[in-house]
Design a protein around this motif. Sequence first.
Motif: not given
Length: 352
Positions: A52, A55, A136
């Motif tokens: 993640g 992100k 995430a």
Amino acid sequence: MVTGPLIAVWLVALGVLSLGIQKGISKSSDILMPVLVVMFVALVVYSLFLPGAEKGLNALFTPDWSKLSNPSVWIAAYGQIFFSLSICFGIMITYASYLKKDSDLTGSGLVVGFANSSFEVLAGIGVFAALGFIAAAQGVEVSEVAKGGIGLAFFAFPTIINKAPFGEVLGVLFFGSLTFAALTSFISVIEVIISAIQDKLRLRRAKATFIVGLPMMVVSVILFGTTTGLPMLDVLDKFVNYFGIVAVAFVSLIVIVANEKLGLLGKHLNESSSFKVGFLWRLCIVITTGILAFMLLSEGAKVFTEGYEGYPSWFVNTFGWGMAILLVVVSFILSRLKWKNEENLNLEEKGE
């Protein structure tokens, strides 16, 4: 309890400062800065491989142009850059006083500025990659876990450390980097006061260090070593490091421009500097003065009318506005103190 670690940090800092520039500050920086860089690079590399991470990086590097119309964003940006570059703290003036007379001022300033911003970008990559991981994992947006300042360091990151693979390693790298960065900054801030007292009262280095440091340590432990330490720190940071820095910058620029000293300052900079300043430099100063005035008044009026972060009015008025006013009063009183051997200094200036 944070009282023990707080006292320990104070004692380490005062020990370094009592040794002076070469034996204390310079040698400690030779050790702390390389360790800080190595630890933070390791933190960034580790964070980039967390699930993640992309992100968080998308949140960091995706601009939201609408935020540029928000005065709070601009005043926060000015406060951040002033704090990270130690501008308007007296640190630049103090350390500049240790330079040789023919030092390249603008060249050194550009190197410091670009190096500082580069390290901040590196820090942002590592921090936002880690925030992307926790976002995430929780199925939320990065903005919901990216709490600034105290919230980021003491709430968001412990959560990341608990859930990340090899979280203990991440914890050591992050809080180790935070400790070393804070210690070097802390030493620089206290050096300003110690150096001023030492020069004005003609005291020995160790004596000046403990005359200044011990009372400050006691006040610090009383204010921040209790359960109200974090709210206290939050309020003081807002009114001293946020409003205070911008206000000092604004007043300084007004005094320089009003007394027509801008040209003299530019001439002094150009005498021994590789990068010459001119019209663009003057224009930036004039524009910055106006921007600082607008942001300071608008943000100050907002906090004055709406309060700050839901804290009780008496708390904000006492430790926020009260501390800001107290610092101005104390600074004025200290500036009126006579220099030791002032008569001899005046005679030397007159050539007698």
